[in-house]
Design a protein around this motif. Structure first.
Motif, PDB file in Angstrom:
ATOM      1  N   ARG A   1      -1.137 131.840  25.989  1.00 61.02           N
ATOM      2  CA  ARG A   1      -2.220 132.821  25.981  1.00 61.02           C
ATOM      3  C   ARG A   1      -2.890 132.868  27.350  1.00 61.02           C
ATOM      4  O   ARG A   1      -2.695 131.975  28.176  1.00 61.02           O
TER       5      ARG A   1
ATOM      6  N   ARG B   1      -6.246 132.574  29.388  1.00 62.44           N
ATOM      7  CA  ARG B   1      -7.545 131.940  29.208  1.00 62.44           C
ATOM      8  C   ARG B   1      -8.672 132.957  29.404  1.00 62.44           C
ATOM      9  O   ARG B   1      -8.648 133.756  30.334  1.00 62.44           O
ATOM     10  N   TYR B   2      -9.639 132.955  28.491  1.00 63.11           N
ATOM     11  CA  TYR B   2     -10.819 133.821  28.546  1.00 63.11           C
ATOM     12  C   TYR B   2     -10.439 135.301  28.629  1.00 63.11           C
ATOM     13  O   TYR B   2     -11.066 136.083  29.346  1.00 63.11           O
ATOM     14  N   PHE B   3      -9.394 135.688  27.884  1.00 62.44           N
ATOM     15  CA  PHE B   3      -8.938 137.073  27.996  1.00 62.44           C
ATOM     16  C   PHE B   3      -9.991 138.061  27.520  1.00 62.44           C
ATOM     17  O   PHE B   3     -10.172 139.115  28.125  1.00 62.44           O
ATOM     18  N   GLN B   4     -10.674 137.774  26.402  1.00 62.57           N
ATOM     19  CA  GLN B   4     -11.648 138.707  25.863  1.00 62.57           C
ATOM     20  C   GLN B   4     -12.762 139.001  26.863  1.00 62.57           C
ATOM     21  O   GLN B   4     -13.252 140.127  26.957  1.00 62.57           O
ATOM     22  N   GLU B   5     -13.195 137.973  27.602  1.00 67.86           N
ATOM     23  CA  GLU B   5     -14.218 138.178  28.625  1.00 67.86           C
ATOM     24  C   GLU B   5     -13.666 138.955  29.814  1.00 67.86           C
ATOM     25  O   GLU B   5     -14.369 139.721  30.466  1.00 67.86           O
ATOM     26  N   MET B   6     -12.383 138.785  30.084  1.00 63.71           N
ATOM     27  CA  MET B   6     -11.751 139.422  31.237  1.00 63.71           C
ATOM     28  C   MET B   6     -11.355 140.868  30.961  1.00 63.71           C
ATOM     29  O   MET B   6     -11.253 141.677  31.894  1.00 63.71           O
ATOM     30  N   ARG B   7     -11.173 141.215  29.685  1.00 62.64           N
ATOM     31  CA  ARG B   7     -10.613 142.523  29.336  1.00 62.64           C
ATOM     32  C   ARG B   7     -11.421 143.676  29.899  1.00 62.64           C
ATOM     33  O   ARG B   7     -10.849 144.682  30.360  1.00 62.64           O
TER      34      ARG B   7
ATOM     35  N   ASN C   1      -4.908 140.430  21.752  1.00 60.70           N
ATOM     36  CA  ASN C   1      -5.239 139.172  22.411  1.00 60.70           C
ATOM     37  C   ASN C   1      -3.907 138.577  22.831  1.00 60.70           C
ATOM     38  O   ASN C   1      -3.311 137.789  22.089  1.00 60.70           O
TER      39      ASN C   1
ATOM     40  N   ARG D   1      -5.551 132.612  34.359  1.00 53.29           N
ATOM     41  CA  ARG D   1      -4.902 131.337  34.072  1.00 53.29           C
ATOM     42  C   ARG D   1      -4.331 131.365  32.656  1.00 53.29           C
ATOM     43  O   ARG D   1      -4.868 132.037  31.780  1.00 53.29           O
TER      44      ARG D   1
ATOM     45  N   GLU E   1      -6.060 125.541  22.114  1.00 58.93           N
ATOM     46  CA  GLU E   1      -7.495 125.253  22.260  1.00 58.93           C
ATOM     47  C   GLU E   1      -7.748 123.942  22.991  1.00 58.93           C
ATOM     48  O   GLU E   1      -8.833 123.742  23.521  1.00 58.93           O
TER      49      GLU E   1
END
Length: 285
Positions: free
Chosen positions: A169, A171-177, A213, A254, A282
């Motif tokens: 996955r 890392r922190y994709f939702q924040e980066m989207r 995601n 990352r 996680e």
């Protein structure tokens, strides 16, 4: 499928109604005397404008515009009859309701047609998501992952070969989207997919499990230690590929990797193995 049939049927009904009222309009214009040809031409132009207003600005705006047109016609009739003493023929009365009916039927036809297109697009999207391959990355999807995992685990049972899955996955994709454009997102999915495929052996199978995601998976005939080595190789190769990509090099992206091995005493289905791998992401810090 039932909704698609209903929308298609309603689209046809509104189309037939629109053509029917157009025929009534043509008959009405032909029945009036040539003396009113210019007035008919003006009203026809106004009718076309009303149809376009209803289509582009919505039903409420269209209805208000049609009511304004009806009111203007009534004022014109009163003026002609009372002030100029010029009787307006009853043959022109169709202009009071035909433009409104044309606007309503045209709007209904196009509205249901748009709904049908939306439903078809959603259906195509669902078929792709449920299909065997992702259309952009050409990787196998969750459907294939579940089917192949069943084959891998059966091989594990028969020949005692270790079976491990690796979940990857961002890392922190939702924040980066929110910081990614659609073009950058597609490029990022392609880059990660190519990196994973390039780092694996030819008999290791790579999957794209989720696009919302982004989640990748790999099935391997190896133990957790061997999969961890491959995971580190993927991370290193991705860091190098990201730095050399002009479109994505300014992003701090990352990967996190989770590794889980098949344990027949604790796992009952392919979903258990997949969920175990997702859980392990996680703990990848």
């Amino acid at each position: 499928m039932h909704k698609n049939t209903r929308e298609s049927w309603l689209t046809d009904v509104y189309l037939i109604a629109f053509l029917g009222w157009m025929s009534v309009l043509a008959i009405g214009m032909a029945a009036t005397r040539p003396h009113y040809l210019f007035l008919n031409a003006i009203f026809l132009g106004v009718t076309i404008c009303l149809i376009l207003i209803t289509y582009f600005w919505g039903l409420i705006t269209g209805l208000l515009s049609n009511l304004a047109f009806i009111f203007a016609q009534l004022l014109t009739v009163i003026y002609e009859n009372q002030i100029k003493a010029d009787l307006v023929p009853w043959a022109l009365v169709y202009w009071l309701f035909i433009p409104l009916l044309l606007s309503l039927t045209f709007y209904g036809m196009t509205a249901h047609s748009r709904r049908l297109q939306t439903q078809n697009a959603k259906l195509q999207s669902d078929l792709v998501e449920r299909g065997a391959f992702d259309e952009d990355t050409n990787l196998r999807t969750t459907v294939s992952y579940i089917e192949d995992t069943a084959v891998f685990t059966e091989t594990n049972r028969r020949f005692d070969l270790p079976v491990t899955t690796m979940i990857v996955r961002i890392r922190y994709f939702q924040e980066m989207r929110n910081m990614l454009s659609d073009a950058q997102l597609r490029a990022l999915l392609q880059l990660v997919s190519q990196t994973i495929k390039g780092a694996m052996r030819t008999n290791d199978i790579t999957y794209l499990l989720d696009r919302s995601n982004p989640t990748w998976a790999v099935l391997l005939f190896t133990d957790a230690s061997g999969a961890s080595i491959a995971a580190n190789r993927i991370k290193g190769n991705f860091a190098k590929a990201l730095a050399n990509d002009e479109e994505l090099s300014n992003l701090d992206v990352r990967l996190v990797v989770g590794v889980a091995s098949w344990d027949s005493s604790k796992m009952q289905s392919p979903y258990d193995l997949m969920n175990a791998g997702i859980k392990e992401t996680e703990y990848d810090v």
